[in-house]
Design a protein around this motif. Structure first.
Motif, mmCIF file in Angstrom:
data_model
loop_
_atom_site.group_PDB
_atom_site.id
_atom_site.type_symbol
_atom_site.label_atom_id
_atom_site.label_comp_id
_atom_site.label_asym_id
_atom_site.label_seq_id
_atom_site.Cartn_x
_atom_site.Cartn_y
_atom_site.Cartn_z
ATOM 1 N N ILE A 66 0.842 -1.206 0.000
ATOM 2 C CA ILE A 66 0.000 0.000 0.000
ATOM 3 C C ILE A 66 0.873 1.250 0.000
ATOM 4 N N LYS A 67 1.925 1.246 0.813
ATOM 5 C CA LYS A 67 2.845 2.388 0.831
ATOM 6 C C LYS A 67 3.567 2.525 -0.502
ATOM 7 N N GLN A 68 4.056 1.418 -1.043
ATOM 8 C CA GLN A 68 4.778 1.470 -2.319
ATOM 9 C C GLN A 68 3.870 1.959 -3.446
ATOM 10 N N TYR A 69 2.634 1.485 -3.465
ATOM 11 C CA TYR A 69 1.683 1.901 -4.493
ATOM 12 C C TYR A 69 1.376 3.389 -4.389
ATOM 13 N N ALA A 70 1.166 3.857 -3.144
ATOM 14 C CA ALA A 70 0.852 5.274 -2.924
ATOM 15 C C ALA A 70 2.011 6.176 -3.339
ATOM 16 N N LEU A 71 3.246 5.709 -3.132
ATOM 17 C CA LEU A 71 4.434 6.503 -3.447
ATOM 18 C C LEU A 71 4.961 6.256 -4.847
ATOM 19 N N GLY A 72 4.391 5.279 -5.546
ATOM 20 C CA GLY A 72 4.866 4.946 -6.874
ATOM 21 C C GLY A 72 6.268 4.373 -6.879
ATOM 22 N N GLN A 73 6.579 3.561 -5.865
ATOM 23 C CA GLN A 73 7.922 3.002 -5.728
ATOM 24 C C GLN A 73 8.005 1.588 -6.288
ATOM 25 N N SER A 74 9.099 1.283 -6.946
ATOM 26 C CA SER A 74 9.376 -0.074 -7.382
ATOM 27 C C SER A 74 9.907 -0.877 -6.199
ATOM 28 N N ALA A 75 10.024 -2.177 -6.399
ATOM 29 C CA ALA A 75 10.563 -3.044 -5.342
ATOM 30 C C ALA A 75 11.977 -2.614 -4.957
ATOM 31 N N GLU A 76 12.750 -2.168 -5.939
ATOM 32 C CA GLU A 76 14.120 -1.735 -5.673
ATOM 33 C C GLU A 76 14.166 -0.416 -4.916
ATOM 34 N N GLU A 77 13.201 0.458 -5.145
ATOM 35 C CA GLU A 77 13.182 1.782 -4.510
ATOM 36 C C GLU A 77 12.607 1.749 -3.100
ATOM 37 N N ALA A 78 11.787 0.770 -2.787
ATOM 38 C CA ALA A 78 11.096 0.716 -1.497
ATOM 39 C C ALA A 78 12.066 0.476 -0.351
ATOM 40 N N ASP A 79 11.708 0.960 0.852
ATOM 41 C CA ASP A 79 12.567 0.728 2.024
ATOM 42 C C ASP A 79 12.232 -0.580 2.727
ATOM 43 N N TRP A 80 11.059 -1.156 2.462
ATOM 44 C CA TRP A 80 10.622 -2.422 3.055
ATOM 45 C C TRP A 80 10.586 -2.375 4.582
ATOM 46 N N LEU A 81 10.318 -1.185 5.113
ATOM 47 C CA LEU A 81 10.173 -1.004 6.552
ATOM 48 C C LEU A 81 8.699 -0.878 6.899
ATOM 49 N N ILE A 82 8.326 -1.395 8.063
ATOM 50 C CA ILE A 82 6.965 -1.246 8.573
ATOM 51 C C ILE A 82 7.010 -0.279 9.750
ATOM 52 N N GLY A 83 6.321 0.858 9.594
ATOM 53 C CA GLY A 83 6.283 1.844 10.666
ATOM 54 C C GLY A 83 7.418 2.846 10.629
ATOM 55 N N SER A 84 7.992 3.070 9.462
ATOM 56 C CA SER A 84 9.017 4.106 9.343
ATOM 57 C C SER A 84 8.389 5.465 9.637
ATOM 58 N N GLY A 85 9.065 6.264 10.454
ATOM 59 C CA GLY A 85 8.541 7.567 10.839
ATOM 60 C C GLY A 85 7.724 7.549 12.105
ATOM 61 N N LEU A 86 7.529 6.370 12.691
ATOM 62 C CA LEU A 86 6.717 6.250 13.905
ATOM 63 C C LEU A 86 7.540 6.390 15.177
ATOM 64 N N LEU A 87 8.789 5.906 15.151
ATOM 65 C CA LEU A 87 9.609 5.941 16.354
ATOM 66 C C LEU A 87 10.000 7.374 16.698
ATOM 67 N N GLY A 88 10.015 7.664 18.002
ATOM 68 C CA GLY A 88 10.280 9.011 18.475
ATOM 69 C C GLY A 88 11.733 9.425 18.346
ATOM 70 N N PRO A 89 12.022 10.697 18.662
ATOM 71 C CA PRO A 89 13.369 11.243 18.468
ATOM 72 C C PRO A 89 14.417 10.639 19.385
ATOM 73 N N ASN A 90 14.001 10.020 20.473
ATOM 74 C CA ASN A 90 14.952 9.459 21.424
ATOM 75 C C ASN A 90 15.142 7.954 21.273
ATOM 76 N N VAL A 91 14.603 7.383 20.202
ATOM 77 C CA VAL A 91 14.713 5.945 19.974
ATOM 78 C C VAL A 91 15.741 5.684 18.869
ATOM 79 N N THR A 92 16.643 4.757 19.124
ATOM 80 C CA THR A 92 17.626 4.370 18.116
ATOM 81 C C THR A 92 17.036 3.260 17.259
ATOM 82 N N GLY A 93 16.530 3.642 16.104
ATOM 83 C CA GLY A 93 15.903 2.672 15.226
ATOM 84 C C GLY A 93 15.261 3.350 14.041
ATOM 85 N N LYS A 94 14.827 2.527 13.081
ATOM 86 C CA LYS A 94 14.233 3.044 11.850
ATOM 87 C C LYS A 94 12.733 2.799 11.772
ATOM 88 N N ALA A 95 12.265 1.732 12.381
ATOM 89 C CA ALA A 95 10.870 1.331 12.207
ATOM 90 C C ALA A 95 10.539 0.228 13.200
#
Length: 359
Positions: free
Chosen positions: A211-240
C-alpha cells in the motif's frame, strides 16, 4: 532480549478469527518499556483489558453484505476521541468533506483511502470485505496512548507520547497493515496462533508495505521495506517497527531493546508468549516475500503481490496453515497465473532461502 523468553503473555490480536483486537505495536516492544514509563504501562493494561472484553463480544460485520451501487468508492468517516477512551468519539470528517485543519484527521483519511485504492485498483476488491464496507477511524484516542488498533469495526489511533512514539496516523503502511487484518478475517480467517498467526501478521505487513509502495509509486528496488518508518520518536535508536528486507535490524535501542525478528527458519523463535511468537516469526515469510518481489523487480504489488493475494483469497488456505502450506500454495498460484517460468522459479527460490520447503 532472550529469544526464548518474553516477559508478557500478550497478543496483538486474539486467537478467534471472529473476535478481533489487533494492535500496531506488538506487546514484546511495549513490555520492554512498561517498567520505565508509566504511560506505556497504561497502554499495555488498556490493550490487555480491551482484548479480554473483545473475547466476550462477537464482532459486527464479519459477513460481507450485498454490494452497494457505489461499492467501488470509499466511504470514510473520521471521529475524534478528544483524548478520551470513548469510541467512536465525535464525528469530525465525512467522505464529502474537504481537508481538515487537523493533520491527524487528514492522514487517517488518506491512509484509509490508500488502502481502499490498492485493493480496488490492483486486485478488484471492493473495500476490505469485498462488498464496499464503510471505513471508520478515530483519532486522538487516550492520553499519550502508544498504539493504534483495528477492533473489527474501526481503526483507532493514539497520538503517541512524542518521545518513544509519534502520532500513529503517520505511517500509511501501518494503517494498511491493520486494515489487512480485516481482509484476512473476511477471506482466509487464519488462526492467530503459531505459524498460522505469524502468517496472519506477515500478510498484513506484506500488503501494508505494498500500500505504501503503491501510494508513493515506488518499485521493489526503490522501497525501504520497513513497517512503521517515521513512527519511532526522536529518542529511539531505530528506523521502524520491522524490516522485511533485513528482519532483526529495525531497531537497537537501550530502552526499546533489540529487534528480535528472525529471517530464516533455523532461527525460528519457540515461545508460548505472544500466541507462539506471531509478531516475531512473521519475519520469516516477510523476508520470503521481499526476496520474491525484488527478484522479479518492477512493482511489487503486481506479480508478487498478486500471487500472495491469490493464495489469501483463493479458498485453499487452511485456517491453521503452516509456513510450508502457504509456500506450496504460492508456488501453485504462481504457476497457475504465470506458467512455469521466472515467477514460479523465483518464489521457490525465495522460500528455499529462508529455509521453508515450497514443493
Amino acid at each position: 532480549m532472550d529469544r526464548d523468553h518474553l516477559d508478557h503473555d500478550l497478543t496483538g490480536c486474539p486467537g478467534a478469527g471472529s473476535r478481533v483486537f489487533c494492535t500496531v505495536v506488538p506487546p514484546h516492544i511495549l513490555s520492554n518499556l512498561a517498567e520505565r514509563h508509566e504511560h506505556v504501562r497504561r497502554t499495555l493494561e488498556h490493550d490487555e483489558n480491551h482484548r479480554a472484553r473483545r473475547l466476550d463480544i462477537v464482532s459486527r460485520g464479519l459477513t460481507p453484505g450485498e454490494p452497494g451501487t457505489d461499492a467501488d468508492k470509499p466511504h470514510r468517516t473520521i471521529y475524534d476521541a478528544g483524548h478520551t477512551e470513548t469510541l467512536p468519539g465525535t464525528k469530525v470528517h465525512a467522505e464529502s468533506d474537504g481537508p481538515s485543519q487537523d493533520v491527524s484527521v487528514n492522514r487517517a483519511q488518506a491512509g484509509l483511502g490508500a488502502t481502499f485504492e490498492l485493493y480496488l485498483k490492483v486486485y478488484g476488491r471492493k473495500s476490505i470485505d469485498g462488498a464496499g464496507l464503510p471505513l471508520d477511524a478515530t483519532v486522538h484516542y487516550g492520553q499519550k496512548y502508544d498504539n493504534a488498533f483495528w477492533d473489527g469495526e474501526r481503526m483507532v489511533f493514539g497520538d503517541g507520547d512524542n518521545d518513544l512514539f509519534l502520532d500513529f496516523t503517520i505511517p500509511v503502511d501501518v494503517i494498511g497493515h491493520e486494515l489487512t487484518h480485516g481482509v484476512t478475517q473476511y477471506s482466509a480467517n487464519l488462526d492467530y496462533q503459531g505459524q498460522s498467526g505469524a502468517l496472519n501478521e506477515s500478510i498484513s505487513d506484506v500488503f501494508g508495505s505494498l500500500i505504501k509502495q503503491y501510494a508513493l509509486g515506488q518499485s521493489a528496488e526503490e522501497a525501504d521495506w520497513l513497517i512503521g518508518s517515521g513512527l519511532l520518536g526522536p529518542n529511539v535508536t531505530g528506523k521502524a517497527l520491522r524490516s522485511m528486507k533485513a528482519p532483526g535490524t529495525a531497531y537497537d535501542d537501550d530502552v526499546l531493546g533489540k529487534d528480535p525478528q528472525p529471517a530464516k527458519m533455523k532461527d525460528y523463535v519457540k515461545t508460548t508468549d505472544d500466541n507462539g511468537g506471531v509478531h516475531l516469526n512473521s519475519g520469516i515469510p516477510n523476508h520470503a516475500f521481499y526476496l520474491y518481489a525484488t527478484a522479479l523487480g518492477g512493482n511489487a504489488w503486481e506479480k508478487a503481490g498478486q500471487v500472495w493475494y491469490d493464495v489469501l483469497t483463493g479458498g485453499e488456505l487452511p485456517k491453521d496453515a503452516q509456513f510450508a502450506d502457504f509456500a506450496k500454495l504460492t508456488v501453485k498460484a504462481a504457476q497457475a497465473r504465470y506458467g512455469a517460468g521466472a515467477e514460479h522459479d523465483a518464489v521457490v527460490k525465495a522460500w528455499t532461502e529462508v529455509g521453508v520447503t515450497a514443493k
